[in-house]
Write a protein that holds these residues in place. Structure first.
Motif, PDB file in Angstrom:
ATOM      1  N   LEU A 175       5.445  10.905   0.061  1.00 26.11           N
ATOM      2  CA  LEU A 175       4.122  10.279  -0.067  1.00 26.11           C
ATOM      3  C   LEU A 175       4.061   9.322  -1.246  1.00 26.11           C
ATOM      4  O   LEU A 175       3.537   8.211  -1.137  1.00 26.11           O
ATOM      5  N   ASN A 176       4.598   9.728  -2.382  1.00 23.14           N
ATOM      6  CA  ASN A 176       4.415   8.913  -3.587  1.00 23.14           C
ATOM      7  C   ASN A 176       5.114   7.560  -3.519  1.00 23.14           C
ATOM      8  O   ASN A 176       4.616   6.571  -4.073  1.00 23.14           O
ATOM      9  N   ASP A 177       6.258   7.496  -2.868  1.00 24.14           N
ATOM     10  CA  ASP A 177       6.917   6.189  -2.720  1.00 24.14           C
ATOM     11  C   ASP A 177       6.033   5.234  -1.920  1.00 24.14           C
ATOM     12  O   ASP A 177       5.989   4.024  -2.201  1.00 24.14           O
ATOM     13  N   LEU A 178       5.335   5.757  -0.922  1.00 21.65           N
ATOM     14  CA  LEU A 178       4.434   4.928  -0.110  1.00 21.65           C
ATOM     15  C   LEU A 178       3.222   4.495  -0.927  1.00 21.65           C
ATOM     16  O   LEU A 178       2.828   3.318  -0.902  1.00 21.65           O
ATOM     17  N   PHE A 179       2.614   5.437  -1.649  1.00 17.19           N
ATOM     18  CA  PHE A 179       1.430   5.100  -2.433  1.00 17.19           C
ATOM     19  C   PHE A 179       1.754   4.098  -3.543  1.00 17.19           C
ATOM     20  O   PHE A 179       0.946   3.220  -3.851  1.00 17.19           O
ATOM     21  N   GLU A 180       2.925   4.216  -4.132  1.00 17.33           N
ATOM     22  CA  GLU A 180       3.288   3.283  -5.200  1.00 17.33           C
ATOM     23  C   GLU A 180       3.321   1.840  -4.699  1.00 17.33           C
ATOM     24  O   GLU A 180       2.856   0.924  -5.383  1.00 17.33           O
ATOM     25  N   LYS A 181       3.839   1.641  -3.485  1.00 17.96           N
ATOM     26  CA  LYS A 181       3.927   0.289  -2.937  1.00 17.96           C
ATOM     27  C   LYS A 181       2.587  -0.200  -2.406  1.00 17.96           C
ATOM     28  O   LYS A 181       2.183  -1.332  -2.668  1.00 17.96           O
ATOM     29  N   SER A 182       1.899   0.631  -1.636  1.00 18.59           N
ATOM     30  CA  SER A 182       0.708   0.160  -0.914  1.00 18.59           C
ATOM     31  C   SER A 182      -0.580   0.315  -1.707  1.00 18.59           C
ATOM     32  O   SER A 182      -1.541  -0.429  -1.498  1.00 18.59           O
ATOM     33  N   ALA A 183      -0.630   1.310  -2.614  1.00 19.15           N
ATOM     34  CA  ALA A 183      -1.870   1.564  -3.362  1.00 19.15           C
ATOM     35  C   ALA A 183      -1.727   1.246  -4.840  1.00 19.15           C
ATOM     36  O   ALA A 183      -2.738   1.156  -5.558  1.00 19.15           O
ATOM     37  N   GLY A 184      -0.509   1.109  -5.322  1.00 21.92           N
ATOM     38  CA  GLY A 184      -0.309   0.763  -6.722  1.00 21.92           C
ATOM     39  C   GLY A 184      -0.367   1.947  -7.666  1.00 21.92           C
ATOM     40  O   GLY A 184      -0.479   1.769  -8.881  1.00 21.92           O
TER      41      GLY A 184
ATOM     42  N   SER B 169       2.554  -0.274   4.002  1.00 19.97           N
ATOM     43  CA  SER B 169       2.718  -1.638   3.499  1.00 19.97           C
ATOM     44  C   SER B 169       3.700  -1.686   2.336  1.00 19.97           C
ATOM     45  O   SER B 169       3.726  -0.793   1.476  1.00 19.97           O
ATOM     46  N   ALA B 170       4.497  -2.741   2.303  1.00 20.11           N
ATOM     47  CA  ALA B 170       5.461  -2.929   1.223  1.00 20.11           C
ATOM     48  C   ALA B 170       4.826  -3.561  -0.014  1.00 20.11           C
ATOM     49  O   ALA B 170       5.466  -3.659  -1.051  1.00 20.11           O
TER      50      ALA B 170
ATOM     51  N   ILE C 136      -2.304  -3.008  -1.184  1.00 24.76           N
ATOM     52  CA  ILE C 136      -3.456  -3.307  -0.332  1.00 24.76           C
ATOM     53  C   ILE C 136      -4.728  -2.990  -1.100  1.00 24.76           C
ATOM     54  O   ILE C 136      -4.886  -1.892  -1.644  1.00 24.76           O
ATOM     55  N   SER C 137      -5.640  -3.927  -1.178  1.00 28.02           N
ATOM     56  CA  SER C 137      -6.903  -3.717  -1.883  1.00 28.02           C
ATOM     57  C   SER C 137      -8.010  -3.365  -0.898  1.00 28.02           C
ATOM     58  O   SER C 137      -7.899  -3.599   0.299  1.00 28.02           O
ATOM     59  N   GLU C 138      -9.058  -2.774  -1.432  1.00 24.56           N
ATOM     60  CA  GLU C 138     -10.269  -2.479  -0.678  1.00 24.56           C
ATOM     61  C   GLU C 138      -9.983  -1.664   0.585  1.00 24.56           C
ATOM     62  O   GLU C 138     -10.378  -2.026   1.699  1.00 24.56           O
ATOM     63  N   ILE C 139      -9.283  -0.563   0.403  1.00 28.81           N
ATOM     64  CA  ILE C 139      -9.056   0.361   1.509  1.00 28.81           C
ATOM     65  C   ILE C 139      -9.233   1.776   0.998  1.00 28.81           C
ATOM     66  O   ILE C 139      -8.897   2.087  -0.153  1.00 28.81           O
ATOM     67  N   ASP C 140      -9.813   2.632   1.807  1.00 28.10           N
ATOM     68  CA  ASP C 140     -10.009   4.035   1.463  1.00 28.10           C
ATOM     69  C   ASP C 140      -8.846   4.847   2.006  1.00 28.10           C
ATOM     70  O   ASP C 140      -8.598   4.854   3.219  1.00 28.10           O
ATOM     71  N   TRP C 141      -8.155   5.525   1.114  1.00 27.36           N
ATOM     72  CA  TRP C 141      -7.000   6.325   1.532  1.00 27.36           C
ATOM     73  C   TRP C 141      -7.492   7.707   1.952  1.00 27.36           C
ATOM     74  O   TRP C 141      -7.459   8.668   1.188  1.00 27.36           O
ATOM     75  N   LEU C 142      -7.967   7.770   3.186  1.00 31.97           N
ATOM     76  CA  LEU C 142      -8.612   8.976   3.703  1.00 31.97           C
ATOM     77  C   LEU C 142      -7.684   9.768   4.622  1.00 31.97           C
ATOM     78  O   LEU C 142      -6.948   9.191   5.440  1.00 31.97           O
ATOM     79  N   ILE C 143      -7.763  11.098   4.482  1.00 31.82           N
ATOM     80  CA  ILE C 143      -7.077  12.011   5.387  1.00 31.82           C
ATOM     81  C   ILE C 143      -8.144  12.799   6.133  1.00 31.82           C
ATOM     82  O   ILE C 143      -8.959  13.471   5.503  1.00 31.82           O
ATOM     83  N   PRO C 144      -8.206  12.711   7.449  1.00 30.85           N
ATOM     84  CA  PRO C 144      -9.240  13.436   8.201  1.00 30.85           C
ATOM     85  C   PRO C 144      -9.160  14.946   7.942  1.00 30.85           C
ATOM     86  O   PRO C 144      -8.068  15.502   7.771  1.00 30.85           O
TER      87      PRO C 144
END
Length: 775
Positions: free
Chosen positions: A69-78, A142-143, A146-154
């Motif tokens: 998870l963290n590798d993905l969040f680092e790229k897409s969420a910063g 995303s590589a 991404i701004s202005e997105i809610d990282w939501l888990i249902p």
């Protein structure tokens, strides 16, 4: 008081609205999970991942898994979530050990303030984390940030475990070599789909891809071949040992260690395949003494059949070599299984080899089939002594199975059925469902592939067990595996295209309970998953969106009826005729289209105004010979009859797939066809449609002659063309035009089509024709 009540109500409504905005709810249609979990319950609300969210783990040994998870969040969420062994009150994702769960099972509970993932093993945690990944917005892939997105888990409750313990994919890196970085990328994608086994086909005739330190020539010589990449795989010529070999590559032992370690962190085991006794010309090219004859050979650049250059089963030096090789292989691959091939060995050389014949006599063997059984049993004993289990293709059944071998059934399901009856474990990988080097759509829109079909829905129909099996036999079926042989897969982009989305279909049928497998539902989810594949940068095929036309002609009325469909059900098909542009405003297809004059049809699947897949672009040419009587001097081949007597004058055209039932074929004879126009007719051109696929021995004609007759007795030459042979790496359709001065009052047209006289590989040349237009 009334004002207070109004203000209080407004405040409550505002808070409810804010709550809905902060923690929106989701429906089942919003969830895109592949494979479908065993059970899932959707609750109101959602969990929001932010910079304050913590990842709580039960011990440091699990820490590397948090990178899923963290590798993905680092790229897409910063940002990355902080990882800790200490508990928190809220806003956390916790991984918790639950020893009551099966090894690959997990349970996932998502609430508004926390996420709890329970598993008993690393594998369970990997699969649960991959599910969380799929529950997150697709933009998580995303590589870039991404701004202005809610990282939501249902908010969901999921209880999940696989149906089968073996969920595999075979990559052939011998026929075409793929680098280490691509293999690691593919491992990531396998883990994403909860597959657990990479079968690594490292050795074949066309390349030896693994460094063996005791035998350096295996990669120095066997790892490279003469570059004939500009020629169809099965049309390539034989190389000489002294020819310069420039195409190839191999993995060093350090590369292998890195790949194996990387795969372990993703929950993927790797099974190496070291082929024997056949598919080893690359080894024999390096060390000729491994064969029966000892004669020097070159690494072949393309297809070889039959495979007669195989290891000598009579020499002790062969087994010493193999034990040395396998010893180094086992040091690199720590898993239980070693795959040793065992397929497609033509035993001609064994029949005349003094060493092999002596072995047969000394061991009391009946024949060469039992000699192969001896070969495999001896290798199995060596592997068993080292704590390993042998896997072989279903040919190892011939002559008697090694005692503890696992059988990989590829020639249908029969080998698996027989092996399971004998009490052996089985992995099903039948050509009918799981050979991904086959076309997945019409060859008119597809890259080069083996001449057979495995469309997406065919993969989804695969079931590893058979109804005819006993309960005990079914217990021996470990699961299934998709195979991507790489004869026709020259690069990584092409490899991805052949694997996806079909690999997702396999992943679901070997993970999800059978009573939850529904093509209609999967077809909706996979279309949504393709949007995630786009962000992941996967070059997946859109073949399931391709229009599949079904046309027929009424030879009495000359009217053609065209039906259109796609592999995906319930899609929007739009079409345009003749000069009209194909667009989101084109006609929606609702019923069969009927035509009786020259027409140009375009059609495609649309979604939200966008074209989703290949465009069908088809001409229907009505000419002066349509439905006229046709006679043949030499009849077409019984296997390739096309539309039979009027198949060359029925308007309907064949595709690039030579087995589609439209093509008429000849071998060892020219095609000499006479068309009766039934009345005096003015003509000035004949067009002959032909197919070429050099890999299967089908070549364009070298000469076409047109003769005409006014009285039905005397013929005069009207026109003629010749052409020189040219290399062609793929299937191709050509319309050969023979124009001439206008001829009046013509009743008969005779067309003589001569096949290629000198096949570059020797033997006869097939000639394939469809539609002779007279204009």
């Amino acid at each position: 008081m009334k004002l207070v009540k109004i203000l209080l109500c407004s405040f409550v409504l505002l808070m409810i609205g804010c709550g809905e905005k902060e923690n929106p709810s989701f429906t089942k249609e919003d969830l895109v999970l592949i494979p479908e979990p065993q059970s899932i319950e959707i609750n109101n609300g959602s969990f929001r991942v932010n910079t304050e969210t913590k990842l709580i783990i039960p011990g440091d040994s699990i820490k590397p898994l948090t990178n899923i998870l963290n590798d993905l969040f680092e790229k897409s969420a910063g940002f990355q979530m902080a990882v800790s062994n200490e508990s928190a009150e809220d806003n956390f994702i916790q991984l918790k050990k639950n020893t009551e769960l099966a090894e690959e099972a997990y349970e996932l509970s998502v609430a508004t303030n926390q996420v709890l993932l329970e598993a008993s093993s690393r594998l369970g945690f990997v699969y649960g984390l991959e599910t969380i990944r799929q529950l997150l917005p697709k933009e998580i892939e995303s590589a870039s940030k991404i701004s202005e997105i809610d990282w939501l888990i249902p908010n969901v409750e999921i209880s999940d475990a696989p149906q089968y313990s073996y969920r595999g994919n075979m990559l052939d890196v011998s026929r075409h070599f793929f680098g280490k970085d691509y293999i690691k990328k593919h491992i990531d994608r396998m883990a994403f789909l909860k597959l657990n086994t990479l079968h690594f086909h490292l050795v074949d005739d066309q390349g030896w891809r693994i460094e063996i330190k005791k035998y350096p020539k295996l990669t120095e010589v066997g790892g490279f071949r003469v570059d004939q990449e500009d020629t169809h795989w099965n049309a390539r010529t034989e190389n000489e040992p002294e020819d310069e070999a420039t195409y190839g590559g191999f993995y060093t032992q350090e590369d292998i260690k890195e790949i194996v370690a990387y795969a372990r962190e993703k929950g993927i085991r790797i099974i190496p395949e070291i082929e024997m006794p056949a598919h080893v010309m690359s080894a024999i090219a390096a060390y000729p003494w491994l064969s029966c004859t000892g004669e020097p050979i070159a690494v072949p650049s393309g297809g070889v059949w039959p495979i007669t250059s195989i290891y000598c089963a009579g020499k002790e030096s062969t087994f010493e070599f193999l034990e040395d090789v396998l010893t180094e292989v086992m040091e690199l691959f720590p898993g239980e299984y070693i795959h040793v091939g065992g397929d497609e060995a033509t035993k001609t050389n064994w029949e005349s080899c003094p060493d092999c014949q002596r072995r047969i006599r000394e061991e009391g063997l009946a024949d060469e089939h039992e000699l192969q059984s001896y070969f495999m049993k001896r290798i199995e004993k060596f592997l068993n002594k080292n704590g390993r289990t042998l896997i072989g293709w279903d040919e190892i059944l011939e002559g008697g199975l090694p005692e503890e071998a696992t059988v990989m059934s590829w020639r249908g399901f029969e080998g698996g059925w027989e092996a399971s009856k004998q009490g052996h474990d089985v992995i099903m990988t039948p050509t009918s469902h799981l050979y991904f080097d086959y076309f997945q759509g019409s060859p008119d829109h597809e890259p080069v592939a083996f001449n057979a079909f495995t469309p997406l829905n065919r993969v989804y129909e695969f079931r590893p067990v058979l109804d005819s099996m006993t309960a005990e036999q079914k217990n021996h079926v470990l699961g299934g595996q998709a195979n991507l042989w790489s004869e026709y897969v020259p690069n990584e982009e092409h490899s991805e295209y052949m694997l996806f989305p079909r690999l997702a279909a396999l992943a679901e049928v070997v993970w999800t309970p059978e009573n939850k497998l529904h093509w209609q539902d999967f077809s909706v989810r996979i279309q949504k998953m393709m949007e995630r594949f786009d962000i992941m940068g996967i070059n997946y095929a859109r073949s399931a969106y391709a229009i599949q036309p079904d046309s027929e002609i009424n030879l009495e009325t000359g009217e053609v009826t065209i039906e259109l469909k796609a592999e995906f059900p319930d899609v929007e098909i739009r079409y345009g005729m003749n000069d009209s542009e194909l667009s989101a405003n084109s006609n929606i297809y609702k019923e069969p289209i009927k035509i009786n004059s020259n027409s140009h049809l375009k059609a495609a699947v649309f979604k939200n105004g966008e074209i989703m897949g290949p465009i069908l672009d088809k001409d229907f040419q009505f000419h002066k010979a349509v439905a006229k009587p046709v006679t043949y001097k030499y009849s077409y081949n019984d296997n390739y009859k096309g539309g039979e007597e009027k198949g060359l004058v029925d308007v309907l055209r064949g595709s690039k797939y030579f087995k589609d039932g439209r093509w008429q074929g000849w071998i060892n004879n020219p095609a000499i066809i006479t068309i009766n126009l039934e009345e005096p007719t003015e003509i000035n051109e004949v067009v002959v449609g032909s197919l070429e696929e050099q890999g299967t021995g089908i070549y364009f004609p070298q000469k076409i002659k047109v003769e005409v007759s006014k009285d039905g007795k005397t013929f005069e030459k009207a026109g003629e063309i010749t052409r020189e042979f040219q290399n062609n790496t793929s299937a191709k359709i050509e319309n050969f035009r023979i124009g001439f001065d206008t001829q009046n009052n013509i009743e008969l047209v005779r067309v003589t089509v001569e096949p290629l006289e000198h096949n570059p590989k020797g033997g006869g040349s097939w000639l394939f024709l469809d539609e002779i237009q007279v204009k």
